[in-house]
Write a protein that holds these residues in place. Structure first.
Motif, mmCIF file in Angstrom:
data_model
loop_
_atom_site.group_PDB
_atom_site.id
_atom_site.type_symbol
_atom_site.label_atom_id
_atom_site.label_comp_id
_atom_site.label_asym_id
_atom_site.label_seq_id
_atom_site.Cartn_x
_atom_site.Cartn_y
_atom_site.Cartn_z
ATOM 1 N N TRP A 5 0.805 -1.215 0.000
ATOM 2 C CA TRP A 5 0.000 0.000 0.000
ATOM 3 C C TRP A 5 0.843 1.271 0.000
ATOM 4 O O TRP A 5 0.315 2.357 -0.200
ATOM 5 C CB TRP A 5 -0.933 0.004 1.205
ATOM 6 C CG TRP A 5 -1.892 -1.144 1.164
ATOM 7 C CD1 TRP A 5 -1.766 -2.340 1.802
ATOM 8 C CD2 TRP A 5 -3.097 -1.225 0.418
ATOM 9 N NE1 TRP A 5 -2.831 -3.155 1.505
ATOM 10 C CE2 TRP A 5 -3.673 -2.492 0.656
ATOM 11 C CE3 TRP A 5 -3.764 -0.340 -0.445
ATOM 12 C CZ2 TRP A 5 -4.865 -2.905 0.080
ATOM 13 C CZ3 TRP A 5 -4.958 -0.759 -1.014
ATOM 14 C CH2 TRP A 5 -5.498 -2.014 -0.758
ATOM 15 N N VAL A 6 2.139 1.141 0.248
ATOM 16 C CA VAL A 6 3.035 2.303 0.262
ATOM 17 C C VAL A 6 4.348 1.933 -0.427
ATOM 18 O O VAL A 6 4.725 0.763 -0.469
ATOM 19 C CB VAL A 6 3.326 2.810 1.693
ATOM 20 C CG1 VAL A 6 2.066 3.315 2.364
ATOM 21 C CG2 VAL A 6 3.983 1.735 2.538
ATOM 22 N N ALA A 7 5.019 2.945 -0.942
ATOM 23 C CA ALA A 7 6.340 2.751 -1.555
ATOM 24 C C ALA A 7 7.073 4.082 -1.482
ATOM 25 O O ALA A 7 6.455 5.153 -1.477
ATOM 26 C CB ALA A 7 6.199 2.300 -3.005
ATOM 27 N N GLU A 8 8.395 3.990 -1.427
ATOM 28 C CA GLU A 8 9.204 5.202 -1.517
ATOM 29 C C GLU A 8 10.592 4.857 -2.022
ATOM 30 O O GLU A 8 11.060 3.729 -1.878
ATOM 31 C CB GLU A 8 9.265 5.958 -0.195
ATOM 32 C CG GLU A 8 10.021 5.327 0.908
ATOM 33 C CD GLU A 8 10.073 6.234 2.148
ATOM 34 O OE1 GLU A 8 11.184 6.365 2.695
ATOM 35 O OE2 GLU A 8 9.044 6.787 2.564
ATOM 36 N N VAL A 95 -1.875 9.226 -2.489
ATOM 37 C CA VAL A 95 -1.115 10.399 -2.080
ATOM 38 C C VAL A 95 0.283 10.218 -2.653
ATOM 39 O O VAL A 95 0.873 9.134 -2.547
ATOM 40 C CB VAL A 95 -1.030 10.528 -0.545
ATOM 41 C CG1 VAL A 95 -0.063 11.637 -0.145
ATOM 42 C CG2 VAL A 95 -2.401 10.763 0.057
ATOM 43 N N TRP A 96 0.781 11.267 -3.293
ATOM 44 C CA TRP A 96 2.144 11.291 -3.823
ATOM 45 C C TRP A 96 2.864 12.463 -3.173
ATOM 46 O O TRP A 96 2.246 13.499 -2.906
ATOM 47 C CB TRP A 96 2.143 11.523 -5.333
ATOM 48 C CG TRP A 96 1.726 10.352 -6.144
ATOM 49 C CD1 TRP A 96 0.460 10.024 -6.522
ATOM 50 C CD2 TRP A 96 2.585 9.355 -6.694
ATOM 51 N NE1 TRP A 96 0.490 8.880 -7.273
ATOM 52 C CE2 TRP A 96 1.778 8.440 -7.395
ATOM 53 C CE3 TRP A 96 3.967 9.145 -6.658
ATOM 54 C CZ2 TRP A 96 2.296 7.345 -8.058
ATOM 55 C CZ3 TRP A 96 4.494 8.050 -7.324
ATOM 56 C CH2 TRP A 96 3.650 7.165 -8.016
ATOM 57 N N GLY A 97 4.153 12.321 -2.941
ATOM 58 C CA GLY A 97 4.869 13.445 -2.362
ATOM 59 C C GLY A 97 6.369 13.318 -2.467
ATOM 60 O O GLY A 97 6.908 12.269 -2.858
ATOM 61 N N ARG A 118 -6.844 3.195 -1.983
ATOM 62 C CA ARG A 118 -7.961 2.324 -2.386
ATOM 63 C C ARG A 118 -7.983 1.072 -1.505
ATOM 64 O O ARG A 118 -7.748 -0.024 -1.967
ATOM 65 C CB ARG A 118 -7.810 1.933 -3.854
ATOM 66 C CG ARG A 118 -7.781 3.127 -4.779
ATOM 67 C CD ARG A 118 -7.362 2.746 -6.154
ATOM 68 N NE ARG A 118 -5.937 2.367 -6.126
ATOM 69 C CZ ARG A 118 -5.263 1.965 -7.178
ATOM 70 N NH1 ARG A 118 -5.845 1.859 -8.338
ATOM 71 N NH2 ARG A 118 -3.995 1.651 -7.089
ATOM 72 N N ARG A 119 -8.285 1.249 -0.237
ATOM 73 C CA ARG A 119 -8.140 0.144 0.710
ATOM 74 C C ARG A 119 -9.395 -0.644 1.024
ATOM 75 O O ARG A 119 -9.324 -1.826 1.297
ATOM 76 C CB ARG A 119 -7.532 0.635 2.016
ATOM 77 C CG ARG A 119 -6.111 1.061 1.808
ATOM 78 C CD ARG A 119 -5.467 1.411 3.105
ATOM 79 N NE ARG A 119 -4.155 1.961 2.832
ATOM 80 C CZ ARG A 119 -3.065 1.563 3.419
ATOM 81 N NH1 ARG A 119 -3.101 0.636 4.320
ATOM 82 N NH2 ARG A 119 -1.922 2.119 3.114
ATOM 83 N N VAL A 137 -2.626 -2.186 -15.339
ATOM 84 C CA VAL A 137 -1.797 -2.651 -14.226
ATOM 85 C C VAL A 137 -2.683 -3.199 -13.122
ATOM 86 O O VAL A 137 -3.496 -2.463 -12.556
ATOM 87 C CB VAL A 137 -0.927 -1.500 -13.664
ATOM 88 C CG1 VAL A 137 -0.086 -1.977 -12.490
ATOM 89 C CG2 VAL A 137 -0.050 -0.916 -14.758
ATOM 90 N N PRO A 138 -2.543 -4.489 -12.773
ATOM 91 C CA PRO A 138 -3.298 -5.034 -11.645
ATOM 92 C C PRO A 138 -2.907 -4.318 -10.350
ATOM 93 O O PRO A 138 -1.740 -3.938 -10.170
ATOM 94 C CB PRO A 138 -2.885 -6.501 -11.592
ATOM 95 C CG PRO A 138 -2.302 -6.791 -12.937
ATOM 96 C CD PRO A 138 -1.726 -5.506 -13.431
ATOM 97 N N ALA A 139 -3.866 -4.122 -9.447
ATOM 98 C CA ALA A 139 -3.617 -3.400 -8.192
ATOM 99 C C ALA A 139 -2.443 -3.983 -7.426
ATOM 100 O O ALA A 139 -1.647 -3.247 -6.837
ATOM 101 C CB ALA A 139 -4.876 -3.403 -7.333
ATOM 102 N N GLY A 140 -2.283 -5.292 -7.453
ATOM 103 C CA GLY A 140 -1.197 -5.932 -6.726
ATOM 104 C C GLY A 140 0.185 -5.653 -7.296
ATOM 105 O O GLY A 140 1.196 -5.897 -6.635
#
Length: 164
Positions: A5-8, A95-97, A118-119, A137-140
């Motif tokens: 659900w998150v990436a950076e 959210v992007w930042g 989108r949880r 692109v699949p959500a996963g």
């Protein structure tokens, strides 16, 4: 594999935080940096610096698929953070930042981050389905794709600031 659900991703840029902020906070330049977003239209007074509440439309593509999202700037602190929330058909998507950290010697650690909103609920499932239809692109797989895109974006920002 469980959905992320998150990436950076981060990169060190040989530029002061204020200069790095100016680059990433100029929404009109997003098409220069991002491998997915090719243009941004800023609503309202485009000559003014963007700040919290500034709305925009982002135009995106992956291969032959093209779509748009709406965004609203949520944080704009020069030299520290620039973030925005993205929606599709009025439903929150992500959210992007960018965070800037002064690491001395005229260098900045620039971190780009993303959080999938989108949880849960029918609306979230609907937007996930729309995302797959429009992007392919699949959500996963979205987090992995975004990580690759973030690395490309950050390297482009770095190159522009260090070589420009």
């Amino acid at each position: 594999m469980e959905r992320e659900w998150v990436a950076e991703e981060s990169v060190v840029v040989a530029a002061e935080p204020a200069r790095v902020y100016e680059a990433v906070a100029d929404l009109r330049r997003m098409g220069e940096w991002s491998p997915e977003c090719f243009a941004v239209w800023v609503r309202g007074r485009p000559a003014k610096p963007v700040g919290p509440g500034t709305g925009f439309v982002g135009f995106n593509r992956i291969r032959w698929r093209v779509w748009f999202t709406t965004g609203r700037v949520t944080a704009a602190v020069p030299g520290e953070v620039f973030a925005f929330r993205v929606s599709s058909f009025g439903i929150p998507v992500a959210v992007w930042g960018y965070r800037m950290e002064d690491i001395g010697g005229g260098r900045t650690r620039l971190t780009e981050y993303w959080e999938d909103l989108r949880r849960q609920g029918r609306r979230a499932a609907f937007v996930s389905l729309l995302g797959r239809v429009f992007t392919g692109v699949p959500a996963g797989e979205r987090a992995a794709l975004n990580r690759r895109g973030m690395r490309a974006t950050l390297e482009r920002v770095k190159a522009a600031l260090e070589n420009g």
